[in-house]
Write an enzyme that holds these catalytic residues in place. Structure first.
Site, PDB file in Angstrom:
ATOM      1  N   LYS A   1      13.286 -20.185 -36.581  1.00  0.00           N
ATOM      2  CA  LYS A   1      12.590 -18.982 -36.089  1.00  0.00           C
ATOM      3  C   LYS A   1      11.081 -19.122 -36.211  1.00  0.00           C
ATOM      4  CE  LYS A   1      16.763 -17.843 -36.985  1.00  0.00           C
ATOM      5  NZ  LYS A   1      17.921 -17.236 -36.451  1.00  0.00           N
TER       6      LYS A   1
ATOM      7  N   ASP B   1      18.276 -17.917 -49.343  1.00  0.00           N
ATOM      8  CA  ASP B   1      18.400 -18.380 -47.956  1.00  0.00           C
ATOM      9  C   ASP B   1      17.236 -17.804 -47.159  1.00  0.00           C
ATOM     10  OD1 ASP B   1      19.109 -19.302 -45.515  1.00  0.00           O
ATOM     11  OD2 ASP B   1      20.773 -17.899 -45.210  1.00  0.00           O
TER      12      ASP B   1
ATOM     13  N   TRP C   1      24.362 -11.987 -43.218  1.00  0.00           N
ATOM     14  CA  TRP C   1      24.556 -12.782 -42.000  1.00  0.00           C
ATOM     15  C   TRP C   1      26.020 -13.215 -41.962  1.00  0.00           C
ATOM     16  CZ3 TRP C   1      23.699 -18.638 -41.659  1.00  0.00           C
ATOM     17  CH2 TRP C   1      23.710 -19.070 -40.328  1.00  0.00           C
TER      18      TRP C   1
HETATM   19  N1  PLP Z   1      20.401 -17.663 -42.718  1.00  0.00           N
HETATM   20  C1  PLP Z   1      20.229 -16.478 -42.140  1.00  0.00           C
HETATM   21  C2  PLP Z   1      20.165 -15.263 -42.979  1.00  0.00           C
HETATM   22  C3  PLP Z   1      20.115 -16.391 -40.752  1.00  0.00           C
HETATM   23  O1  PLP Z   1      19.948 -15.204 -40.184  1.00  0.00           O
HETATM   24  C4  PLP Z   1      20.184 -17.572 -39.978  1.00  0.00           C
HETATM   25  C5  PLP Z   1      20.110 -17.506 -38.525  1.00  0.00           C
HETATM   26  O2  PLP Z   1      20.452 -16.580 -37.860  1.00  0.00           O
HETATM   27  C6  PLP Z   1      20.350 -18.775 -40.649  1.00  0.00           C
HETATM   28  C7  PLP Z   1      20.466 -18.781 -42.014  1.00  0.00           C
HETATM   29  C8  PLP Z   1      20.460 -20.112 -40.000  1.00  0.00           C
HETATM   30  O3  PLP Z   1      19.748 -20.366 -38.898  1.00  0.00           O
HETATM   31  P1  PLP Z   1      19.551 -21.842 -38.378  1.00  0.00           P
HETATM   32  O4  PLP Z   1      20.715 -22.645 -38.794  1.00  0.00           O
HETATM   33  O5  PLP Z   1      19.456 -21.685 -36.911  1.00  0.00           O
HETATM   34  O6  PLP Z   1      18.289 -22.325 -38.991  1.00  0.00           O
END
Ligand code: PLP
Length: 399
Positions: free
Chosen positions: A248, A212, A131
């Site tokens: 999500k 993560d 990411w």
């Molecule tokens: N980690 C990964 C691998 C992700 O794909 C995302 C979102 O796209 C996140 C963390 C963090 O998402 P959020 O801060 O919206 O919970």
């Protein structure tokens, strides 16, 4: 010189750019495969029924400060059960230092700050690719970065041998970020067997795994199954860090609800580590917003609402799986000369399609289909009504 005059525009986030281009396109057939947010088969964002029920339950409830503290502990308690397992011994032993965090991003950032505070020299090893925001988060926390091999572009699967090499070659006692399920952007996860091997190697090397987990439930449709990597590491007696997001799997994107936890050697250490994380959070943003917290802790602590949530996660995951099958079948029916098996082999929200930046540009220009230039398709943007148009478009640019 005036203030800020040496500031130049920051690089655009690759995903924001895709959304902007999509919004500016007026063609009725346009498809947004950029952003990793769930859409239903009509292409619409949804509010889960469990969230609606929780909304009704908390309506009119008083947001007392004391109340919020209590709810935050219940959120952490329930979140860590999801990650480490309902009956995990470490829960009873009080070895988890857990804190509500600003969704997954905030959880990562908190951990990165903790890492810098206690291990300022140690880099974070990120999978290649990962990411894109992982790079930003650890950069801004001033933690040095390395990468380890993960994806195999030819097989469009895991390059396990190369991953093993990199894990072995990293200095003993390195910190690694792992996606426990539904790897973003590749959709490629290690098998159970491979996780066992990775866990064993980490033990030998005394590496620290930071998981993560932004998509628990989205890979298999089952929350426990998707946490199997964490459970394996737990069994093997590792100390672990974990970021959890409800963006999500509860569809709570903007509410920013998440959890960061560190599994410590004993309860005493957990108290210490938690106090450090609390201090970091206090200086960064004080405390997190309370509405999403009430929603999530209400859902997780009420058995009926929780089981409704579990079902709804499965519905989302299954729709995505169906769209994988449909996209692959459509491409094969068109007589595409390419192999599209990876569409159904990969899991979670994304398909790392293998489309080149040129293909991606042509898809946008000629077919109004938008995705990031690495060829990542957000499968949530695929629906029963657009899948054949999408397959046609992909076939046209790749034949
Ligand atoms: N980690 C990964 C691998 C992700 O794909 C995302 C979102 O796209 C996140 C963390 C963090 O998402 P959020 O801060 O919206 O919970």
């Amino acid at each position: 010189v005036g203030w800020w005059e040496n500031a130049s525009p920051a690089a655009k986030d690759p995903i924001t750019g895709v959304t902007e281009a999509f919004l500016a396109d007026t063609n009725p057939h346009k498809i947004n495969l950029g952003v990793g947010a769930y859409r239903d088969d009509e292409g619409k964002p949804i509010v889960l029924q469990c969230v609606r029920n929780a909304e009704a339950k908390i309506a009119g409830c008083e947001f007392l400060e004391a109340n919020a503290t209590e709810m935050a502990s219940s959120l952490v308690e329930e979140s860590v059960k999801l990650a480490y397992g309902e009956h995990a011994r470490v829960l009873k032993e009080g070895r988890l230092a857990g804190l509500q965090a600003l969704s997954g991003t905030g959880a990562c950032r908190l951990f990165a700050e903790l890492q810098r505070r206690f291990y300022p020299e140690l880099p974070i090893y990120l999978p290649r690719p990962t990411w894109s925001n992982h790079h930003n988060v650890w950069r801004d926390a001033q933690v040095p970065q390395r990468t380890f091999q993960y994806y195999h572009p030819v097989s469009k699967g895991l390059n396990f041998a190369a991953l093993v090499d990199d894990v072995k070659n990293a200095p003993d006692g390195s910190v690694f970020l792992l996606h426990p399920c539904a790897h973003n952007p590749t959709g490629v996860d290690p098998t159970e067997e491979q996780w066992r091997d990775i866990s064993y190697l980490f033990k030998v090397k005394n590496h620290f795994p930071f998981f993560d987990m932004a998509y628990q439930g989205f890979a298999s449709g089952d929350l426990d199954m998707d946490a199997q990597a964490i459970r394996i590491f737990l069994e093997d007696g590792h100390l672990i860090g974990c970021a959890q997001s409800f963006a999500k799997n509860m569809g709570l994107y903007g509410h920013r609800v998440g959890c960061v936890s560190v599994l410590c050697a004993d309860a005493k250490q957990a108290v210490v580590v938690k106090s450090q994380m609390q201090q970091i959070a206090r200086a960064m943003y004080g405390s997190p917003p309370v509405h999403g917290l009430l929603l999530v802790s209400t859902i997780l602590s009420d058995p009926q609402t929780k089981s409704l949530w579990v079902k709804e996660v499965k519905v989302m995951a299954n729709r995505i799986k169906r769209m994988r099958t449909a996209l692959r079948e459509n491409l094969e029916k068109l007589g595409s000369p390419l192999n599209w098996e990876h569409i159904t082999n990969q899991v979670g929200m994304f398909c790392f399609s293998g489309l080149t930046p040129d293909h991606v540009d042509r898809l946008a220009r000629e077919f109004h289909v938008y995705m990031t230039r690495d060829g990542r398709i957000s499968m949530a943007g695929v629906t029963t009504s657009n899948v054949s148009y999408l397959a046609d478009a992909i076939h046209e640019v790749t034949k």
